[in-house]
Design an enzyme around this catalytic site. Structure first.
Site, PDB file in Angstrom:
ATOM      1  N   CYS A   2     -26.172 -55.406  38.959  1.00 14.46           N
ATOM      2  CA  CYS A   2     -25.786 -56.537  38.117  1.00 14.46           C
ATOM      3  C   CYS A   2     -27.014 -57.400  37.862  1.00 14.46           C
ATOM      4  O   CYS A   2     -28.007 -57.311  38.564  1.00 14.46           O
ATOM      5  CB  CYS A   2     -24.742 -57.380  38.839  1.00 14.46           C
ATOM      6  N   ARG A  27     -29.245 -53.835  33.269  1.00 10.79           N
ATOM      7  CA  ARG A  27     -28.988 -53.562  34.698  1.00 10.79           C
ATOM      8  C   ARG A  27     -27.516 -53.317  34.955  1.00 10.79           C
ATOM      9  O   ARG A  27     -27.139 -52.797  35.979  1.00 10.79           O
ATOM     10  CB  ARG A  27     -29.426 -54.765  35.534  1.00 10.79           C
ATOM     11  N   TRP A  74     -22.026 -54.797  36.513  1.00  7.53           N
ATOM     12  CA  TRP A  74     -21.743 -53.365  36.526  1.00  7.53           C
ATOM     13  C   TRP A  74     -20.758 -53.207  37.679  1.00  7.53           C
ATOM     14  O   TRP A  74     -21.109 -53.408  38.831  1.00  7.53           O
ATOM     15  CB  TRP A  74     -23.025 -52.568  36.773  1.00  7.53           C
ATOM     16  N   ASN A 100     -25.266 -59.746  43.216  1.00  3.11           N
ATOM     17  CA  ASN A 100     -25.636 -58.353  42.894  1.00  3.11           C
ATOM     18  C   ASN A 100     -25.673 -57.613  44.222  1.00  3.11           C
ATOM     19  O   ASN A 100     -26.370 -58.008  45.144  1.00  3.11           O
ATOM     20  CB  ASN A 100     -27.012 -58.316  42.217  1.00  3.11           C
ATOM     21  N   GLY A 101     -24.877 -56.534  44.332  1.00  2.43           N
ATOM     22  CA  GLY A 101     -24.860 -55.759  45.577  1.00  2.43           C
ATOM     23  C   GLY A 101     -23.432 -55.407  45.957  1.00  2.43           C
ATOM     24  O   GLY A 101     -22.523 -55.508  45.139  1.00  2.43           O
ATOM     25  N   GLU A 480     -35.766 -31.961  35.404  1.00  2.26           N
ATOM     26  CA  GLU A 480     -35.809 -33.269  34.743  1.00  2.26           C
ATOM     27  C   GLU A 480     -35.263 -33.163  33.322  1.00  2.26           C
ATOM     28  O   GLU A 480     -34.529 -34.040  32.855  1.00  2.26           O
ATOM     29  CB  GLU A 480     -37.241 -33.800  34.755  1.00  2.26           C
ATOM     30  N   LYS A 484     -32.178 -35.425  31.898  1.00  3.87           N
ATOM     31  CA  LYS A 484     -32.274 -36.263  30.690  1.00  3.87           C
ATOM     32  C   LYS A 484     -31.122 -35.954  29.741  1.00  3.87           C
ATOM     33  O   LYS A 484     -30.446 -36.846  29.240  1.00  3.87           O
ATOM     34  CB  LYS A 484     -33.603 -36.024  29.990  1.00  3.87           C
ATOM     35  N   GLU A 487     -27.584 -36.999  31.170  1.00  2.00           N
ATOM     36  CA  GLU A 487     -27.302 -38.421  31.466  1.00  2.00           C
ATOM     37  C   GLU A 487     -27.186 -39.287  30.215  1.00  2.00           C
ATOM     38  O   GLU A 487     -26.587 -40.361  30.272  1.00  2.00           O
ATOM     39  CB  GLU A 487     -28.333 -39.004  32.423  1.00  2.00           C
ATOM     40  N   HIS A 503     -30.253 -14.503  40.395  1.00  2.00           N
ATOM     41  CA  HIS A 503     -29.412 -14.738  41.589  1.00  2.00           C
ATOM     42  C   HIS A 503     -28.119 -15.454  41.226  1.00  2.00           C
ATOM     43  O   HIS A 503     -27.491 -16.074  42.080  1.00  2.00           O
ATOM     44  CB  HIS A 503     -30.205 -15.552  42.621  1.00  2.00           C
ATOM     45  N   LYS A 602     -29.376 -48.921  35.325  1.00  4.33           N
ATOM     46  CA  LYS A 602     -30.802 -48.666  35.472  1.00  4.33           C
ATOM     47  C   LYS A 602     -31.238 -48.674  36.928  1.00  4.33           C
ATOM     48  O   LYS A 602     -32.059 -47.874  37.334  1.00  4.33           O
ATOM     49  CB  LYS A 602     -31.612 -49.729  34.710  1.00  4.33           C
TER      50      LYS A 602
HETATM   51  C1  AGP Z   1     -33.316 -41.103  35.661  1.00  7.06           C
HETATM   52  O1  AGP Z   1     -33.347 -41.018  34.250  1.00  7.06           O
HETATM   53  C2  AGP Z   1     -32.188 -41.966  36.161  1.00  7.06           C
HETATM   54  N1  AGP Z   1     -32.199 -43.252  35.587  1.00  7.06           N
HETATM   55  C3  AGP Z   1     -32.122 -41.984  37.687  1.00  7.06           C
HETATM   56  O2  AGP Z   1     -32.026 -40.651  38.135  1.00  7.06           O
HETATM   57  C4  AGP Z   1     -33.304 -42.651  38.419  1.00  7.06           C
HETATM   58  O3  AGP Z   1     -34.464 -41.860  38.303  1.00  7.06           O
HETATM   59  C5  AGP Z   1     -32.933 -42.774  39.905  1.00  7.06           C
HETATM   60  O4  AGP Z   1     -31.807 -43.613  40.023  1.00  7.06           O
HETATM   61  C6  AGP Z   1     -34.079 -43.316  40.766  1.00  7.06           C
HETATM   62  O5  AGP Z   1     -34.416 -44.612  40.345  1.00  7.06           O
HETATM   63  P1  AGP Z   1     -35.786 -45.279  40.905  1.00  7.06           P
HETATM   64  O6  AGP Z   1     -36.920 -44.438  40.392  1.00  7.06           O
HETATM   65  O7  AGP Z   1     -35.781 -46.654  40.338  1.00  7.06           O
HETATM   66  O8  AGP Z   1     -35.708 -45.250  42.400  1.00  7.06           O
END
Ligand code: AGP
Length: 607
Positions: A2, A27, A74, A100-101, A480, A484, A487, A503, A602
């Site tokens: 948040c 956030r 969030w 936040n938390g 990766e 991408k 997500e 496999h 984020k």
């Molecule tokens: C990646 O596109 C995502 N947003 C997510 O996997 C992110 O990399 C992960 O949460 C780790 O975040 P950080 O690098 O801030 O620790």
């Protein structure tokens, strides 16, 4: 996840608060709210929905008071309703809290408070904090907050105001970030420097168990034993413009396009003229690093995939054996610690709860810890024994892009740094570093051809599944690429080592299951061509990432995306860019907002 903001001062609070909140919206964004102390007492406006909805509601008000709290949420406990939006209040409407938390023991506390006659109006964990402060208030707001947080278990970054003491904001931190600044505009508390940087670049980052008392013209910070602390201000190394879209449709596109610059910034000043690496943040631990015999890298998500590339880089360039693990899993392991083992934590935000938890586990064993972190002053940056800041600038888009290529650049620098402490010769080091310095312009050339990748996305936009495959250094790149795509476009995508196809995964392949293969001219080119042919034999549509000038590859694939040649161990920095662009265009073609993908945030500050 948040965004929290507190402000005490004489500026027009609601507009100032909304502007600040807009910069934190990435956030967390399913509800928003504000509270303000007016002559009439505590007033508030809350909405289920985005910050713009709150801004519209505030146009109907004529608030002029101070202090104020703002929050974008969030959801973790309780759905994204107006009632569950923050701020949360006590029974009498005299105390307001933004948080936040996650409070892990809130149910037990709530039950006890209800028995004592408190009335609750939300399903949130946060509301218990307001009622505890009400319960403990006995003429001293700071003391009441301290008593309240002493009962909490879990993570909190919080700000509190009260009609009883309307000249101040009380802030407190445990695991979730809190930053404080007092400048010409007044006193600020936030979960993120982006909310404050418009007013000042100098801020104070709270540590766990610290409390800040913030007024319009000053602040005091105390530890859990109420000792007043002298804290060093941190100067944020980016400005607000960088934290805004600068004309792009989305932060994600802006940040992909910034990669030539962010890679340059990540290595700037860190390569000496005679082919060595200078990493000031490691100076204090350079002696321990010299005797390191094993390095374990822990991270989550994209940072974990960068760490997987880092394993190859560090092992091959420095000769140190490297273990890479998911931070979230590491905490459950009962594993012996080598005496000469170091732990590297890679995190863009520096606030990822799983990575922080793993760091705390490691610190309990007094092992050497270092970090590669982008957000200056973040928890992981402050808790590790040494580290390297990315200097990649704020990454706002939920999908990590420039942070990934910056992490790879810094992992390369780290590999050379450790190598030069061992047997890596200057000429070998200079060769790697010279090529590293060529990468920004090679990334630029890929970005200049982004229309070609957009066309590919248009051609493949109706497929519901994708396989990404690569070998050796580009096995993590394939992982990766799949992350991408899934997500931000919500298409099912799998990342795999190409060697693993036989496999199992090759059973997935048919004309409805396309594959994206990293097939660069490299030590694994021949094997990758075999993988490509095996898939084509099963009518699997194929997009291949190839090295510019490779004519033969056109005999093996319908669709070829060419990228510049580079050293094989550095190739993930280039290979990932088409994957980032492909995912972005797919998401936009499908009508999604790549900056705010569903269910994601984020910064994952919950475990
Ligand atoms: C990646 O596109 C995502 N947003 C997510 O996997 C992110 O990399 C992960 O949460 C780790 O975040 P950080 O690098 O801030 O620790």
């Amino acid at each position: 996840m948040c965004g929290i903001i507190g402000y005490v001062g004489s500026k027009n609070n609601t507009e100032l608060g909304i502007r600040a909140l807009k910069r934190l919206e990435y956030r967390g964004y399913d509800s928003a709210g504000m509270a303000i102390i007016e002559e009439s007492g505590l007033e508030s406006v809350k909405v289920s929905g985005k910050v713009d909805k709150l801004r519209d509601k505030l146009k109907e008000t004529d608030f002029k008071g101070t202090p104020t709290l703002f929050h974008s949420r969030w959801s973790t406990h309780g759905g994204p309703t107006r009632e569950n939006a923050h701020p949360q209040f006590d029974c009498k409407g005299e105390v307001a809290v933004v948080h936040n938390g996650i409070i892990e023991n809130f149910t037990k506390i709530k039950e006890r408070l209800i028995e004592e006659g408190h009335k609750f109006s939300s399903e949130t964990d946060t509301e218990v904090i307001a009622h505890l402060i009400e319960k403990f208030y006995d003429g001293d707001l700071e003391e009441a907050v301290r008593k309240a947080i002493n009962l909490l278990e879990g993570a909190y970054g919080l700000a509190v105001i009260s009609t009883k003491e309307p000249d101040k904001i009380i802030a407190a931190k445990m695991s979730s970030p809190v930053v404080v600044s007092v400048n010409e505009a007044g006193g600020f508390v936030s979960s993120d420097p982006a909310a404050i940087v418009e007013h000042s670049k100098n801020m104070i980052f709270l540590e766990d168990e610290e409390i800040a008392i913030v007024t319009e013209d000053g602040f005091r910070i105390k530890d859990r034993d109420q000792n007043v602390l002298e804290k060093e201000e941190v100067e944020i190394d980016w400005d607000l413009k960088e934290a805004q879209k600068s004309g792009y449709d989305h932060f994600m596109m802006k940040e992909m396009m910034e990669q030539p610059k962010s890679i340059k910034d990540s290595i700037r000043g860190r390569i000496t003229d005679d082919g060595d690496v200078k990493l000031g943040g490691l100076d204090e631990i350079s002696h321990e690093l010299e005797s390191l015999e094993k390095l374990t890298i822990l991270a989550c998500g994209t940072s974990h995939f960068a760490s997987m590339v880092g394993k190859y880089l560090i092992e091959e360039i420095s000769g140190i054996p490297v273990e890479v693990g998911l931070a979230s899993e590491f905490r459950y392991r009962k594993r012996p610690y080598d005496k000469k083992e170091g732990f590297l934590f890679v995190s863009q935000s520096g606030e990822t709860a799983d990575t922080l938890k793993a760091l705390e586990e490691v610190k309990k064993r007094h092992a050497l810890t270092l970090g590669i972190v982008n957000v200056v002053g973040s928890s992981i940056a402050r808790k590790t024994d040494g580290g390297v800041y990315n200097h990649a600038g704020p990454e706002i888009g939920v999908a990590s892009t420039k942070a990934f290529t910056s992490q790879l650049s810094i992992l390369t620098l780290l590999a050379v740094y450790l190598g030069r402490q061992r047997d890596l010769s200057k000429p070998e080091s200079a060769k790697i570093l010279t090529e590293l310095e060529q990468l920004p312009k090679k990334v630029e050339s890929i970005l200049e051809n982004r229309e070609e990748i957009k066309e590919k996305a248009e051609r493949y936009k109706d497929y519901e599944h994708f396989l990404f495959m690569g070998r050796r250094y580009n096995y993590p790149t394939a992982m990766e690429g799949a992350l991408k795509l899934k997500e931000i476009s919500y298409i099912h995508a799998e990342g795999y080592s190409a060697a693993e196809m036989k496999h199992g995964p090759i059973a997935l392949i048919d004309e409805d299951f396309p594959t994206f293969a990293v097939c660069l001219q490299s030590s694994v080119y021949g094997k990758m061509i075999s993988n490509v042919e095996e898939i084509r034999a099963r009518k699997g549509p194929m997009i291949v990432l190839a090295t510019e000038g490779d004519e033969d590859i056109k005999n093996h694939s319908d669709d070829v995306i060419e990228i510049p040649q580079t050293m094989e161990v550095l190739s993930p920095v280039l290979a990932v860019v088409p994957f980032q662009l492909f995912a972005y265009y797919m998401a936009v073609l499908k009508g999604f907002d790549p900056d705010k993908p569903r269910n994601l945030s984020k910064v994952v500050t919950v475990e």
